[in-house]
Design a protein around this motif. Structure first.
Motif, PDB file in Angstrom:
ATOM      1  N   ARG A 118       8.549   6.473   3.110  1.00 29.44           N
ATOM      2  CA  ARG A 118       9.102   5.431   2.228  1.00 29.44           C
ATOM      3  C   ARG A 118      10.214   4.669   2.946  1.00 29.44           C
ATOM      4  O   ARG A 118      10.302   3.451   2.869  1.00 29.44           O
ATOM      5  CB  ARG A 118       9.628   6.058   0.943  1.00 29.44           C
ATOM      6  N   ASP A 126      16.463   8.871   1.855  1.00 25.01           N
ATOM      7  CA  ASP A 126      15.075   9.142   2.249  1.00 25.01           C
ATOM      8  C   ASP A 126      14.964   9.628   3.690  1.00 25.01           C
ATOM      9  O   ASP A 126      14.187  10.522   3.988  1.00 25.01           O
ATOM     10  CB  ASP A 126      14.221   7.885   2.071  1.00 25.01           C
ATOM     11  N   ARG A 133       6.958  12.268   2.620  1.00 29.15           N
ATOM     12  CA  ARG A 133       6.867  11.110   1.703  1.00 29.15           C
ATOM     13  C   ARG A 133       8.144  10.280   1.780  1.00 29.15           C
ATOM     14  O   ARG A 133       8.114   9.059   1.849  1.00 29.15           O
ATOM     15  CB  ARG A 133       6.658  11.586   0.260  1.00 29.15           C
ATOM     16  N   ARG A 134       9.271  10.967   1.817  1.00 29.79           N
ATOM     17  CA  ARG A 134      10.540  10.224   1.865  1.00 29.79           C
ATOM     18  C   ARG A 134      10.703   9.506   3.206  1.00 29.79           C
ATOM     19  O   ARG A 134      11.171   8.373   3.264  1.00 29.79           O
ATOM     20  CB  ARG A 134      11.718  11.172   1.599  1.00 29.79           C
ATOM     21  N   LEU A 154       1.807   7.133  -0.268  1.00 23.07           N
ATOM     22  CA  LEU A 154       2.665   8.261  -0.650  1.00 23.07           C
ATOM     23  C   LEU A 154       1.872   9.292  -1.455  1.00 23.07           C
ATOM     24  O   LEU A 154       2.068  10.501  -1.307  1.00 23.07           O
ATOM     25  CB  LEU A 154       3.880   7.773  -1.454  1.00 23.07           C
ATOM     26  N   SER A 155       0.975   8.799  -2.285  1.00 21.20           N
ATOM     27  CA  SER A 155       0.216   9.728  -3.131  1.00 21.20           C
ATOM     28  C   SER A 155      -0.748  10.574  -2.298  1.00 21.20           C
ATOM     29  O   SER A 155      -1.242  11.598  -2.756  1.00 21.20           O
ATOM     30  CB  SER A 155      -0.539   8.958  -4.219  1.00 21.20           C
ATOM     31  N   THR A 202       9.639   0.662   3.825  1.00 22.29           N
ATOM     32  CA  THR A 202      10.537  -0.291   3.133  1.00 22.29           C
ATOM     33  C   THR A 202      11.505  -0.927   4.126  1.00 22.29           C
ATOM     34  O   THR A 202      11.868  -2.088   3.987  1.00 22.29           O
ATOM     35  CB  THR A 202      11.320   0.378   1.988  1.00 22.29           C
ATOM     36  N   ASP A 209       0.826  -1.223   0.000  1.00 19.38           N
ATOM     37  CA  ASP A 209       0.000   0.000   0.000  1.00 19.38           C
ATOM     38  C   ASP A 209       0.856   1.267   0.000  1.00 19.38           C
ATOM     39  O   ASP A 209       0.330   2.376   0.131  1.00 19.38           O
ATOM     40  CB  ASP A 209      -0.897   0.030   1.255  1.00 19.38           C
ATOM     41  N   LEU A 210       2.168   1.085  -0.108  1.00 19.25           N
ATOM     42  CA  LEU A 210       3.061   2.238   0.048  1.00 19.25           C
ATOM     43  C   LEU A 210       2.800   3.322  -1.002  1.00 19.25           C
ATOM     44  O   LEU A 210       2.662   4.494  -0.646  1.00 19.25           O
ATOM     45  CB  LEU A 210       4.532   1.780  -0.010  1.00 19.25           C
ATOM     46  N   GLU A 211       2.722   2.929  -2.262  1.00 19.03           N
ATOM     47  CA  GLU A 211       2.560   3.952  -3.314  1.00 19.03           C
ATOM     48  C   GLU A 211       1.278   4.748  -3.096  1.00 19.03           C
ATOM     49  O   GLU A 211       1.262   5.972  -3.228  1.00 19.03           O
ATOM     50  CB  GLU A 211       2.590   3.319  -4.707  1.00 19.03           C
ATOM     51  N   GLY A 212       0.215   4.042  -2.750  1.00 18.70           N
ATOM     52  CA  GLY A 212      -1.054   4.724  -2.496  1.00 18.70           C
ATOM     53  C   GLY A 212      -0.931   5.689  -1.329  1.00 18.70           C
ATOM     54  O   GLY A 212      -1.429   6.827  -1.380  1.00 18.70           O
TER      55      GLY A 212
END
Ligand code: GLA
Length: 440
Positions: free
Chosen positions: A269, A307, A265-266, A256-257, A273, A251-254
């Protein structure tokens, strides 16, 4: 001078006992603890020793081999903001135990810190935990008797650091110091406090773990650590989760958006991760796939550098040099802002000649081991009780040989600009057996 010598000199008489607790190296899982995530520390052979005696009043007197000063404070006056400097890490422990409902009396304590200070190896947690072990025994609190009891001490030591010393740290260090077992890494789930002991026997695979002290000093009370933590908490609030642990890697990309702030955001991430890398590292360790562990170390360093932005040029140079020299992987370890890097590689001995570090394949550990064993018996004989925070962990008590070994090794840290510590898996062996650890 050692802890007992300092006790005799500054307070007179003999201490009731000597207690000790280790520093730690975190294999992977950095800046995840205060996000409810996973971490994977191992205990170091380097320890902090606390020689202590109970007092009949409510006074705490603290001294140390390293500083030589004596700080005296009434336990009734300890509270957030009342004690400064290193003694806050000591005074905070009886304070936190009292806050948790334990009856704690005054004490005299002399500490000997053998964990390198400010090097990202948890010298502060070793100090708190050694003192906590002493207080537990001197007051009959029984907080070393089981993992559940130790969890109480972990949380008191963490409170001491957070509330009295003013470092908003996450608890991994105290857990490592009090819960790690020999030959195992501690998989720590900071969401619910669950622990698992993961076999860490890289020596059998012909590998060693080096801890490189860059000598770039770091501090966790200068605001940078707190700023990282605040950014994570802010991002979690924006995402509507209690901690960043709730964000699954898929679900990370979602996630971050949905974060408007580029810095947050960094940070997110990195945390998400990194938690995933801990799981992957444990799986790779269990399969014996050490090249994969190395890749995960590398990825962790890049993430922390780019990050999370907690690396520094000294760390990046040391990590790059380690990789160039054939390490399977290398990363900074600990909070950062100058903490030492960690690398995993084939056993190698490093020597300095003409100002250059050269690798040699000579056996490094055995000479020092035998030197430690043949050291003259120098430990104080007046100690009536010794207690090691690893007791009951399968780690055995701290033996005289280990104590001498610690003393033998310590000067190495202070004499050179750049040191390589060959720690191997021996860092998690019982200290009584004088671990094969070389300071070159
Ligand atoms: C310091 C803190 C820990 C942890 C690490 C980073 O060591 O004391 O709680 O946050 O930094 O992983």
């Amino acid at each position: 001078m050692d802890a007992v010598g300092a006790f005799r000199e500054r307070f007179g008489g003999e201490p009731e006992g000597v207690w000790s607790a280790p520093g730690r190296v975190n294999l992977i899982g950095e800046h995840t603890d205060y996000n409810g995530g996973l971490a994977l520390p191992i205990a170091l052979p380097h320890r902090t020793y606390a020689a202590a005696s109970p007092r009949g009043d409510r006074v705490l007197r603290v001294t140390s081999v390293q500083t030589g000063d004596v700080v005296e404070v009434s336990l009734d006056e300890v509270g957030p903001g009342t004690v400064g400097g290193w003694s806050a890490y000591v005074a905070g422990v009886p304070w936190a135990l009292a806050q948790a409902g334990y009856a704690v009396g005054g004490l005299d304590v002399a500490v000997d810190g053998r964990v390198p200070l400010g090097a990202g190896l948890s010298s502060s947690a070793a100090l708190e935990c050694a003192v906590g072990a002493a207080i537990s025994d001197l007051n009959g609190l029984g907080l070393l008797e089981s993992d559940d009891a130790r969890a109480v001490l972990v949380s008191a030591c963490r409170r001491a650091e957070n509330d009295i010393a003013g470092a908003p740290t996450g608890g991994m260090d105290q857990s490592a110091s009090l819960l790690c077992r020999p030959d195992h890494a501690l998989l720590l789930d900071c969401r619910d406090g669950a622990t698992e002991h993961v076999p860490f026997g890289i020596g059998a695979a012909g590998l060693v773990l080096l801890v490189i002290d860059t000598k770039a000093h770091h501090a966790l009370v200068d605001g940078q650590y707190g700023a990282r933590r605040a950014a994570c908490e802010s991002a979690a609030a924006t995402l509507g989760v209690e901690t960043l642990r709730e964000i699954a890697i898929g679900d990370l990309e979602g996630a971050l958006s949905r974060l408007p702030d580029e810095v947050e955001r960094r940070r997110v991430r990195h945390v998400v991760t990194e938690i995933d890398r801990v799981t992957a590292t444990v799986a790779a360790l269990r399969r014996g796939e050490y090249a994969e562990v190395g890749h995960l170390f590398d990825a962790s360093h890049v993430s922390l550098r780019d990050d999370y932005e907690v690396s520094c040029p000294e760390l990046d140079v040391a990590v790059a040099a380690a990789r160039d020299a054939g390490a399977l992987g290398a990363r900074m370890t600990g909070g950062g802002f100058g903490a030492p890097p960690l690398r995993s590689c084939r056993p190698t001995r490093w020597r300095r000649s003409s100002g250059v570090w050269n690798r040699h394949t000579a056996e490094g550990g055995s000479a020092r081991r035998s030197a430690s064993r043949s050291s003259p018996a120098g430990a104080p004989t007046a100690i009536r009780r010794r207690r090691d925070a690893s007791e009951g962990r399968g780690g055995g008590g701290v033996g005289r040989a280990a104590r001498l070994a610690a003393r033998d090794r310590t000067p190495g840290y202070t004499n050179a600009a750049y040191r390589v510590l060959v720690a191997a898996s021996a860092q998690v062996r019982p200290l009584g057996s004088a671990p094969p650890l070389s300071m070159l």
